[in-house]
Design an enzyme around this catalytic site. Sequence first.
Site, PDB file in Angstrom:
ATOM      1  N   ASP A 274     -12.061  -3.598 -30.971  1.00  0.00           N
ATOM      2  CA  ASP A 274     -11.430  -5.020 -30.516  1.00  0.00           C
ATOM      3  C   ASP A 274     -11.567  -5.246 -29.123  1.00  0.00           C
ATOM      4  OD1 ASP A 274     -10.221  -4.978 -33.299  1.00  0.00           O
ATOM      5  OD2 ASP A 274      -8.698  -3.772 -32.388  1.00  0.00           O
ATOM      6  N   GLU A 275     -12.785  -4.820 -28.505  1.00  0.00           N
ATOM      7  CA  GLU A 275     -13.201  -5.205 -27.233  1.00  0.00           C
ATOM      8  C   GLU A 275     -13.676  -6.420 -26.822  1.00  0.00           C
ATOM      9  OE1 GLU A 275     -14.768  -2.674 -28.964  1.00  0.00           O
ATOM     10  OE2 GLU A 275     -14.139  -0.795 -28.185  1.00  0.00           O
TER      11      GLU A 275
ATOM     12  N   LYS B 252     -16.457  -7.728 -28.934  1.00  0.00           N
ATOM     13  CA  LYS B 252     -17.787  -7.354 -29.418  1.00  0.00           C
ATOM     14  C   LYS B 252     -18.318  -8.774 -30.148  1.00  0.00           C
ATOM     15  CE  LYS B 252     -17.010  -3.852 -31.672  1.00  0.00           C
ATOM     16  NZ  LYS B 252     -15.766  -3.459 -31.370  1.00  0.00           N
TER      17      LYS B 252
ATOM     18  N   GLY C  67     -13.409  -6.844 -37.708  1.00  0.00           N
ATOM     19  CA  GLY C  67     -13.128  -8.464 -37.684  1.00  0.00           C
ATOM     20  C   GLY C  67     -13.633  -9.042 -36.499  1.00  0.00           C
ATOM     21  N   HIS C  68     -14.720  -9.622 -36.458  1.00  0.00           N
ATOM     22  CA  HIS C  68     -15.386 -10.146 -35.407  1.00  0.00           C
ATOM     23  C   HIS C  68     -15.077 -11.498 -35.118  1.00  0.00           C
ATOM     24  CE1 HIS C  68     -18.406  -6.610 -34.836  1.00  0.00           C
ATOM     25  NE2 HIS C  68     -17.135  -6.433 -34.576  1.00  0.00           N
TER      26      HIS C  68
ATOM     27  N   GLN D 162     -16.133  -1.351 -34.649  1.00  0.00           N
ATOM     28  CA  GLN D 162     -14.961  -0.570 -34.186  1.00  0.00           C
ATOM     29  C   GLN D 162     -15.422   0.060 -32.595  1.00  0.00           C
ATOM     30  OE1 GLN D 162     -16.349   0.428 -37.741  1.00  0.00           O
ATOM     31  NE2 GLN D 162     -14.842  -1.237 -38.322  1.00  0.00           N
TER      32      GLN D 162
ATOM     33  N   THR E  47      -6.291  -6.989 -40.028  1.00  0.00           N
ATOM     34  CA  THR E  47      -4.761  -6.649 -40.665  1.00  0.00           C
ATOM     35  C   THR E  47      -3.697  -7.509 -40.234  1.00  0.00           C
ATOM     36  OG1 THR E  47      -4.299  -4.905 -39.250  1.00  0.00           O
ATOM     37  CG2 THR E  47      -5.644  -4.331 -41.180  1.00  0.00           C
TER      38      THR E  47
ATOM     39  N   ASP F 184      -9.554 -12.374 -17.709  1.00  0.00           N
ATOM     40  CA  ASP F 184      -8.622 -13.685 -17.419  1.00  0.00           C
ATOM     41  C   ASP F 184      -7.194 -13.132 -17.974  1.00  0.00           C
ATOM     42  OD1 ASP F 184     -10.410 -13.698 -20.101  1.00  0.00           O
ATOM     43  OD2 ASP F 184      -8.487 -15.029 -20.518  1.00  0.00           O
TER      44      ASP F 184
HETATM   45  P1  IMP Z   1     -10.332   2.464 -41.347  1.00  0.00           P
HETATM   46  O1  IMP Z   1     -11.419   2.291 -40.784  1.00  0.00           O
HETATM   47  O2  IMP Z   1      -9.607   1.428 -42.086  1.00  0.00           O
HETATM   48  O3  IMP Z   1     -10.329   3.644 -42.262  1.00  0.00           O
HETATM   49  O4  IMP Z   1      -9.187   2.793 -40.201  1.00  0.00           O
HETATM   50  C1  IMP Z   1      -8.984   4.288 -39.433  1.00  0.00           C
HETATM   51  C2  IMP Z   1      -8.598   3.998 -37.995  1.00  0.00           C
HETATM   52  O5  IMP Z   1      -9.584   3.002 -37.452  1.00  0.00           O
HETATM   53  C3  IMP Z   1      -7.410   3.023 -37.912  1.00  0.00           C
HETATM   54  O6  IMP Z   1      -6.768   3.557 -36.812  1.00  0.00           O
HETATM   55  C4  IMP Z   1      -7.915   1.633 -37.771  1.00  0.00           C
HETATM   56  O7  IMP Z   1      -6.758   0.991 -37.202  1.00  0.00           O
HETATM   57  C5  IMP Z   1      -9.115   1.728 -36.879  1.00  0.00           C
HETATM   58  N1  IMP Z   1      -9.819   0.636 -36.958  1.00  0.00           N
HETATM   59  C6  IMP Z   1     -10.744   0.504 -38.179  1.00  0.00           C
HETATM   60  N2  IMP Z   1     -11.458  -0.539 -37.860  1.00  0.00           N
HETATM   61  C7  IMP Z   1     -11.061  -1.203 -36.625  1.00  0.00           C
HETATM   62  C8  IMP Z   1     -11.603  -2.266 -36.057  1.00  0.00           C
HETATM   63  O8  IMP Z   1     -12.462  -2.941 -36.126  1.00  0.00           O
HETATM   64  N3  IMP Z   1     -10.650  -2.353 -34.570  1.00  0.00           N
HETATM   65  C9  IMP Z   1      -9.953  -1.719 -34.332  1.00  0.00           C
HETATM   66  N4  IMP Z   1      -9.465  -0.492 -35.098  1.00  0.00           N
HETATM   67  C10 IMP Z   1     -10.252  -0.309 -35.986  1.00  0.00           C
END
Ligand code: IMP
Length: 430
Positions: free
Chosen positions: A13-14, A16, A40-41, A226, A303, A335
């Site tokens: 969630d930086e 990207k 989720g981009h 991620q 989510t 910002d």
């Molecule tokens: P999973 O990838 O759904 O198995 O989740 C494992 C961990 O990775 C959990 O802590 C999620 O919140 C985190 N996670 C998975 N995908 C993302 C993402 O795109 N952004 C931030 N955290 C993520």
Amino acid sequence: MPGLIVIGSQWGDEGKGKVVDVFSSQSDYVVRYQGGANAGHTLIVDGKKTVLHLVPSGVLHPNTKCIISTGVVLDIETIVEEIKALKVNGLLQDSKQLLISDTATVLLRYHRELDQAREKKAEHEKIGTTGKGIGPAYEDRASRKAILFGDLFDPSTLREKLVKSLDEKNYLLEHMYGKKPVDVDELIKEIAVYTEELKPYRCKNTSYKIHQALKADKKILFEGAQGTLLDLLHGTYPYVTSSSTIAGSACIGSGIGPNQIQKVVGITKAYTTRVGSGPFPTELDDEVGNHMGTVGKEFGATTGRKRRCGWLDLVALKYAIRINGITNLALMKIDVLSGLENIKLCTSYELNGEITTVYPSTPGDLAKAKPIYKEVKGWSEDISEAKALQDLPAEARSLVSLIGSELGTPIDVVSVGPGRKQTIWVKPLF
Ligand code: IMP
């Protein structure tokens, strides 16, 4: 050698999506190589929001080809929905713009069901997964039971593999988690609908396509999902995702050699966030944390969960720079810090009575680490219209330069808002 990797250097969630979107206007190809619909981009173009989970962010530029390569776990339901939504919005009009590898792992509804059932059962030891079935799908790949994308087009192989896989999955669903077993015939019928929709995007050999493009000196962007600290091997295990999220994974997931990579751009938020469980040394449970969460709209794009927020952690970032071989940084969401009287940067940890700048290798140690901060003055001006570093207030400029010098890595991009135009380009990309 114009291969460029963009990865998240924190817990995801930086920002990207926005960088890849802007970078992809200059790229011939954008490749997704790991993860799945857990990503989720979020992209904001002309004030319109698009959230992509599986289709590479380059899809917003009709001349950029998008590849989903072998390392991805492909949720066929989600991608079909995503493709439909893109088409309705006038995007992806040419099916040749998207190529899906025949050797990508297919993620089906029972992977999601198992992921969610496991999390529910775990009670106090939840990982906090996205519930998208990522873990179970990668488990199938590792145990050599996965359905590959190409199998969808071969009915007898598909049936044979599904029967084998469901033998075990149904036992777990029924007897371990008290769920309804999956009926193979029903599932095959469902799959057939998605297969038909996805037929135009099928590509037998994406690794060869990428290789050919690299040979022809095309510009290729490898889009990580991620973040570094969620890496299966090098992240804060077990509170990680099930794929390798670090830069090396771009080569593995897309089937190219490491000598094809020119640059590794680390995307870094000016503060830190994390969703799900696990240690987070600089986490704030106060007004400043609330400010970051509210102003930064820190809710999961996949989510909708509230993200945990905290100060920028330079110890963690140095670790990310080291294990990814980050050559350049993009500093996002600066910002969001406007209006904070003082800004803190974590420069070291106190761990077991000692001061260290080395990121602890075990989550047990990380949970014990106490952040030591350097504090600088904040600014109150709105900086969301800044076009160049000189447009920023002196305090914001010195924060950027302090982060760059502490990390010993150039900051090429500074983002001052969610829109494409709210980006300060310090140096060109390719
Ligand atoms: P999973 O990838 O759904 O198995 O989740 C494992 C961990 O990775 C959990 O802590 C999620 O919140 C985190 N996670 C998975 N995908 C993302 C993402 O795109 N952004 C931030 N955290 C993520």
